[in-house]
Design an enzyme around this catalytic site. Sequence first.
Site, PDB file in Angstrom:
ATOM      1  N   HIS A 158     -10.255  -1.275  20.349  1.00 37.05           N
ATOM      2  CA  HIS A 158      -8.789  -1.180  20.460  1.00 37.05           C
ATOM      3  C   HIS A 158      -8.372  -1.415  21.896  1.00 37.05           C
ATOM      4  O   HIS A 158      -8.597  -0.558  22.774  1.00 37.05           O
ATOM      5  CB  HIS A 158      -8.285   0.184  19.978  1.00 37.05           C
ATOM      6  CG  HIS A 158      -6.795   0.251  19.891  1.00 37.05           C
ATOM      7  ND1 HIS A 158      -6.128   0.466  18.696  1.00 37.05           N
ATOM      8  CD2 HIS A 158      -5.827   0.116  20.825  1.00 37.05           C
ATOM      9  CE1 HIS A 158      -4.823   0.456  18.921  1.00 37.05           C
ATOM     10  NE2 HIS A 158      -4.611   0.247  20.213  1.00 37.05           N
ATOM     11  N   HIS A 203      -5.381  -3.781  24.625  1.00 33.45           N
ATOM     12  CA  HIS A 203      -4.174  -4.624  24.773  1.00 33.45           C
ATOM     13  C   HIS A 203      -4.385  -5.552  25.964  1.00 33.45           C
ATOM     14  O   HIS A 203      -4.047  -5.201  27.097  1.00 33.45           O
ATOM     15  CB  HIS A 203      -2.931  -3.751  24.971  1.00 33.45           C
ATOM     16  CG  HIS A 203      -2.599  -2.935  23.764  1.00 33.45           C
ATOM     17  ND1 HIS A 203      -1.688  -3.345  22.812  1.00 33.45           N
ATOM     18  CD2 HIS A 203      -3.089  -1.757  23.339  1.00 33.45           C
ATOM     19  CE1 HIS A 203      -1.622  -2.431  21.851  1.00 33.45           C
ATOM     20  NE2 HIS A 203      -2.461  -1.460  22.146  1.00 33.45           N
ATOM     21  N   GLN A 243       4.827  -5.086  18.222  1.00 32.82           N
ATOM     22  CA  GLN A 243       5.051  -3.919  19.074  1.00 32.82           C
ATOM     23  C   GLN A 243       6.420  -3.261  18.852  1.00 32.82           C
ATOM     24  O   GLN A 243       6.561  -2.042  18.876  1.00 32.82           O
ATOM     25  CB  GLN A 243       4.925  -4.332  20.546  1.00 32.82           C
ATOM     26  CG  GLN A 243       5.334  -3.297  21.562  1.00 32.82           C
ATOM     27  CD  GLN A 243       4.308  -2.192  21.721  1.00 32.82           C
ATOM     28  OE1 GLN A 243       3.274  -2.382  22.344  1.00 32.82           O
ATOM     29  NE2 GLN A 243       4.585  -1.030  21.144  1.00 32.82           N
ATOM     30  N   HIS A 300      -1.546   0.356  14.380  1.00 26.89           N
ATOM     31  CA  HIS A 300      -1.209   1.534  15.169  1.00 26.89           C
ATOM     32  C   HIS A 300      -0.551   2.474  14.159  1.00 26.89           C
ATOM     33  O   HIS A 300       0.518   2.157  13.626  1.00 26.89           O
ATOM     34  CB  HIS A 300      -0.222   1.196  16.271  1.00 26.89           C
ATOM     35  CG  HIS A 300      -0.836   0.500  17.453  1.00 26.89           C
ATOM     36  ND1 HIS A 300      -1.389  -0.743  17.373  1.00 26.89           N
ATOM     37  CD2 HIS A 300      -0.968   0.912  18.746  1.00 26.89           C
ATOM     38  CE1 HIS A 300      -1.848  -1.080  18.583  1.00 26.89           C
ATOM     39  NE2 HIS A 300      -1.604  -0.108  19.429  1.00 26.89           N
ATOM     40  N   GLU A 342       0.903   7.251  15.750  1.00 25.89           N
ATOM     41  CA  GLU A 342       0.675   7.594  17.169  1.00 25.89           C
ATOM     42  C   GLU A 342       1.842   8.453  17.604  1.00 25.89           C
ATOM     43  O   GLU A 342       2.787   7.998  18.254  1.00 25.89           O
ATOM     44  CB  GLU A 342       0.560   6.327  18.039  1.00 25.89           C
ATOM     45  CG  GLU A 342       0.148   6.655  19.474  1.00 25.89           C
ATOM     46  CD  GLU A 342       0.058   5.431  20.378  1.00 25.89           C
ATOM     47  OE1 GLU A 342       0.399   4.318  19.930  1.00 25.89           O
ATOM     48  OE2 GLU A 342      -0.355   5.586  21.535  1.00 25.89           O
ATOM     49  N   ASP A 383      -8.055   1.021  24.787  1.00 30.33           N
ATOM     50  CA  ASP A 383      -6.611   0.874  24.581  1.00 30.33           C
ATOM     51  C   ASP A 383      -5.919   0.198  25.766  1.00 30.33           C
ATOM     52  O   ASP A 383      -5.335  -0.867  25.625  1.00 30.33           O
ATOM     53  CB  ASP A 383      -5.960   2.227  24.259  1.00 30.33           C
ATOM     54  CG  ASP A 383      -4.605   2.085  23.558  1.00 30.33           C
ATOM     55  OD1 ASP A 383      -4.150   0.941  23.351  1.00 30.33           O
ATOM     56  OD2 ASP A 383      -3.997   3.117  23.219  1.00 30.33           O
TER      57      ASP A 383
HETATM   58 FE   FE2 Z   1      -2.756   0.429  21.237  1.00 24.99          FE
END
Ligand code: FE2
Length: 428
Positions: free
Chosen positions: A58, A60, A153, A211, A214, A310
Amino acid sequence: MEADLIIRDATLPDGRSGCDIVIAEGLVQAVGPSIPAAAREELDAQGRLVSPPFVDCHFHMDATLSLGLPRLNQSGTLLEGIALWGELKPLLTHEAVIERALNYCDLAVARGIGAIRSHVDVCDDRLLGVEALLEVKDRVASYLDLQLVAFPQDGLYRDPTARANLLRALDLGVEVVGGIPHFERTMEDGRQSVVDLCEIAAERGLLVDLHCDESDDPHSRHIETLARETERLGLGGRVAGSHLTSMHSMDNYYVSKLLPLIAEAGVAAIANPLINIVIQGRHDTYPKRRGLTRIAELQAAGVPVGFGHDCVMDPWYSLGSGDMLEVAHMAVHAAQLTSREAMRAAFAAVTSVPASILGLDGYGLEPGCHADLVLLDAEDPIEAIRLKATRLVVVRRGRVIAETAAPVSQLHLPDRPASVSPRRAARG
Ligand code: FE2
């Protein structure tokens, strides 16, 4: 046949010691004690741990190393991070995203990472990040497997063009379907987005990694829908729920029902300990929640749990260094995974478990696997986590691609040795 490389006297993550690893034609040919073979190059592990590469399930990569652009996250919250990323997005250039991503890949490879699953934001009608990371994927392919997730996102429905852009990204070759149900406008929109995204993945034969929940809101239960849709569409083994932090705050009775549903559906869980511990609990005073999902309980229920890095130096997290042992170290502390068995499972959560979540072919140290491995300055997985051990040698397809010297401090003390290293100190 002369082999290309033999690693002598290795300890393997499963505890086997005194193993030789014979490598030829980019593959592991044999593993076992005292193998009588010759090779062009030999490496003496001296009993140290040799592991298949770390796998970050995971990340970005479109945002990494952008810290401070255009400003810093003052509150430390997820929501300010998303807003800040929204300010940065229009300013991104293809070249800058590629340069930062390649720089990060260099760091990751030096730290023994062999594969990364990176989400890439599709809420940009230019699809700039998608095109940049597809190019990066090609450019790093000889030394790093990069798997991309189409990630809306700003919300699959909350952003008016997100769904169309997600489909465009998949058409361009992005191989995993992403989502963010807890960020949609309503619980119902979030639920519907999970159904929609799983159907898209089923139609196209793709993997899913959302996701999911979260949040510190115990009522954020999109993982329930994700498990249900995985089961309904026969997607078991191809779906992951990332973060799942609301499970930390859920009622125990409900979790006792939820855990078997996740396990039965074949959904994997991905925790991101470094990020979860700093992002979650921000609305709490005291007691302050830790914000990690229920790692040990998920594992006990039979759910594969991988750990992701992440973020590294981006709108959500200003630290990080591409070190999956730092990730495992944080998980061990924040989730109190301190038994010997739990620490070995934490090592697996940054190696073999995420490899299976990504569906990597030929991962491992058995004959026939790709000759991808890391020699660590540690005797076993627990010492590797304790020391965040130096990755002495990184091998990809039988070729050494990175080397790092073990740290040794010179001492200037009366009646003491001239030098000390973290490993040697522990041995007295
Ligand atoms: Fe993430």
